[in-house]
Design a protein around this motif. Structure first.
Motif, PDB file in Angstrom:
ATOM      1  N   ILE A  87      39.182  49.891 126.650  1.00  0.00           N
ATOM      2  CA  ILE A  87      38.857  51.222 126.126  1.00  0.00           C
ATOM      3  C   ILE A  87      37.387  51.302 125.710  1.00  0.00           C
ATOM      4  O   ILE A  87      36.692  52.286 125.999  1.00  0.00           O
ATOM      5  N   THR A  88      36.911  50.258 125.053  1.00  0.00           N
ATOM      6  CA  THR A  88      35.505  50.227 124.618  1.00  0.00           C
ATOM      7  C   THR A  88      34.560  50.336 125.806  1.00  0.00           C
ATOM      8  O   THR A  88      33.600  51.125 125.790  1.00  0.00           O
ATOM      9  N   LEU A  89      34.841  49.574 126.856  1.00  0.00           N
ATOM     10  CA  LEU A  89      33.977  49.597 128.041  1.00  0.00           C
ATOM     11  C   LEU A  89      34.068  50.938 128.768  1.00  0.00           C
ATOM     12  O   LEU A  89      33.062  51.460 129.262  1.00  0.00           O
ATOM     13  N   ILE A 161      37.589  41.492 117.539  1.00  0.00           N
ATOM     14  CA  ILE A 161      36.330  40.750 117.408  1.00  0.00           C
ATOM     15  C   ILE A 161      35.741  40.441 118.775  1.00  0.00           C
ATOM     16  O   ILE A 161      34.559  40.687 119.037  1.00  0.00           O
ATOM     17  N   ILE A 162      36.578  39.920 119.683  1.00  0.00           N
ATOM     18  CA  ILE A 162      36.101  39.595 121.030  1.00  0.00           C
ATOM     19  C   ILE A 162      35.675  40.858 121.765  1.00  0.00           C
ATOM     20  O   ILE A 162      34.673  40.873 122.491  1.00  0.00           O
ATOM     21  N   GLY A 163      36.411  41.947 121.579  1.00  0.00           N
ATOM     22  CA  GLY A 163      36.080  43.197 122.250  1.00  0.00           C
ATOM     23  C   GLY A 163      34.719  43.732 121.849  1.00  0.00           C
ATOM     24  O   GLY A 163      33.916  44.141 122.705  1.00  0.00           O
ATOM     25  N   VAL A 168      28.794  44.240 123.073  1.00  0.00           N
ATOM     26  CA  VAL A 168      27.390  44.019 122.678  1.00  0.00           C
ATOM     27  C   VAL A 168      26.696  43.082 123.666  1.00  0.00           C
ATOM     28  O   VAL A 168      25.541  43.307 124.050  1.00  0.00           O
ATOM     29  N   THR A 169      27.409  42.031 124.096  1.00  0.00           N
ATOM     30  CA  THR A 169      26.830  41.062 125.034  1.00  0.00           C
ATOM     31  C   THR A 169      26.556  41.694 126.390  1.00  0.00           C
ATOM     32  O   THR A 169      25.503  41.464 127.004  1.00  0.00           O
TER      33      THR A 169
END
Length: 523
Positions: A87-89, A161-163, A168-169
């Motif tokens: 969803i974030t991407l 956390i990983i998401g 960011v990465t």
């Protein structure tokens, strides 16, 4: 700096300073030529302008700290949620990219461009550092857009956390990648999945934005450029050309090495902000490594290899001479620059000088220098008897112009390794110390003048100069490096190392013809 800096153009912590990283791969690949996009060079102005890229590191720290306080409860998130990461991407490639596209186009309006975005576009040839160099207000607007996916996923309870760190990465990686001046994306990716060209940009795609200005506005997703008709017509062609471009073979190789433990940070591949200033601070190397470097340069088609710094050491230089004699099949020529070093010092001595003091270890350069001085009828005062004997052993004809004396009352001193503080203090006020050594002497006297180690100012036509050579000023090149360039340009098929020398007059005149100029003695 923007052409007409607007409000919040400067970063609040602009005056704190800088410390740079993450540029090694880009500079190495660009210098190598493999997949290089633009052939234009960068200069000191660009390096200076891009010193502020670490401002965003400070801003990131502030934002994460503030978010941890304001969103304390929401930050108590699980380690990983696959659907939340997706969803974030998707939120980035959807609304965030769409809004960025139109924000970016608006920044190219003459009013905003002059006050903000022109600062970023001052860099035509981009580097990873370029990606972070924007006025403060402009970055705030970018962060507002880039926070949409993260805050949205937190709000709906899908963040992890990983998401968050994956997002960011990815953003950081793509941002740096797009500003590398070499094509990073392999062709097979687009062959396997052709729609990828609409989803992820390439370095060559964004490079066209920096050269053409009015096209390729997308952040990372070219889809919106295709939708609104702002894709540069040369995008595919430039990608194909850059992808197929092979590494280049140099004509001249300069062999140098670290001089102090901290000089590794002065390398242009790693710390441009440090290498763009003279080094304020001896390591050796071994003949085997020098031999391997010569052989490697010869295989790559280089015409000349010049020996820099401690590689000019007499022991190494003699070993190189022996190595070249043992390997007559090598086409490359090795130059230590001793003849040009002597020529530079000779031509740095003030006119009408009739007497000089020579003090320091008697090297090959010192012998050539004294020989040239005697030919000009200049008397050379030698302070130490062993140095006097070494010079006579080199050329007994020097005797009529050599004077063994403890006369310190001479205002021109030619100095090398071994000059002591005590000896400097005996020189009269206003003395000019001109080094013929590799390393500069310690500046003990404030009432005297100290010249640079043997070097020349580079011609304006010499491009891609954005790093200082050790302690030398900007656009000033050491004698050995200049000698290598001149031998390469002139096509002289001779070695100059060990006991082999070259014509002082010939190499000096050639250097002037190629636009190199002597460095004036400064107060």
């Amino acid at each position: 700096m923007a052409t007409k800096p607007g409000i919040l153009s400067d970063w609040p912590w602009h005056s704190i300073g800088n410390f740079k990283l993450w540029i090694t791969v880009s500079r190495y690949r660009t210098a190598q030529g493999s997949n290089r996009i633009l052939d234009k060079s960068i200069d000191f102005d660009q390096v200076d302008r891009e010193r502020s890229w670490d401002d965003q590191i400070v801003l990131n720290g502030i934002l994460f700290y503030a978010a941890g306080i304001v969103l304390k409860d929401q930050f108590n998130m699980p380690l990983f949620k696959a659907d939340g990461t997706i969803i974030t991407l998707l939120l980035h490639w959807g609304p965030a990219e769409f809004l960025y596209y139109w924000l970016h186009r608006s920044l190219h309006h003459h009013y905003l461009y002059a006050r903000y975005h022109s600062h970023h576009h001052s860099s035509i040839v981009t580097e990873p550092n370029t990606s972070f160099v924007h006025p403060f207000a402009e970055v705030l607007s970018y962060y507002f857009l880039l926070l949409i996916p993260i805050l949205s996923s937190i709000y709906i309870g899908k963040a992890s956390i990983i998401g968050v760190f994956t997002y960011v990465t990815v953003v950081d990686f793509l941002n740096n990648m797009g500003h590398c001046n070499f094509e990073f994306m392999p062709q097979w990716l687009f062959t396997i999945f052709p729609p990828l060209k609409y989803i992820v940009y390439t370095p060559s795609f964004h490079s066209l934005h920096h050269t053409q200005f009015r096209s390729n506005y997308s952040l990372f997703c070219p889809f919106y450029d295709y939708v609104y008709g702002t894709v540069d017509s040369h995008s595919d062609t430039l990608y194909e050309t850059s992808s197929k471009r092979e590494a280049e073979s140099p004509d001249v190789v300069h062999l140098t090495h670290l001089t102090t433990p901290d000089s590794i940070y002065h390398l242009p591949l790693g710390f441009p902000s440090l290498s763009s200033k003279p080094q304020a601070s001896k390591w050796g190397t071994i003949s085997k490594l020098i031999g391997e470097a010569i052989e490697d340069a010869d295989k790559k088609g280089a015409k000349v290899l010049s020996l820099g710094l401690l590689n000019q050491n007499e022991e190494f230089s003699r070993n190189v001479e022996l190595y070249m004699k043992k390997n007559p099949q090598l086409k490359i020529k090795v130059v230590d620059g001793s003849s040009l070093t002597a020529a530079i010092v000779l031509n740095s001595i003030p006119k009408d000088t009739t007497q000089v003091v020579l003090r320091g270890r008697i090297s090959k350069e010192a012998c050539l220098l004294v020989q040239g001085l005697c030919q000009k009828g200049i008397q050379v005062v030698i302070l130490e008897e062993d140095e006097y004997k070494k010079l006579l052993k080199f050329d007994n004809n020097l005797q009529k112009n050599l004077v063994l004396s403890k006369n310190y009352d001479v205002k021109v001193w030619l100095v090398g390794d071994g000059l002591t503080d005590k000896e400097q203090k005996k020189a009269p006020k206003g003395t000019i110390f001109i080094p013929f050594s590799i390393f500069p002497p310690k500046k003990v006297r404030k009432d005297c003048y100290y010249h640079t180690t043997p070097a020349m100012e580079a011609p304006k036509a010499l491009e891609n100069m954005h790093s200082c050579e050790d302690w030398l000023p900007r656009r000033v090149i050491s004698a050995s490096r200049v000698a290598g360039i001149i031998h390469g340009e002139e096509g002289w098929e001779v070695n100059e190392c060990g006991g082999t020398t070259f014509s002082i007059e010939k190499v000096w005149n050639a250097s002037l013809e190629h636009g190199f100029r002597p460095v004036p003695i400064s107060a």
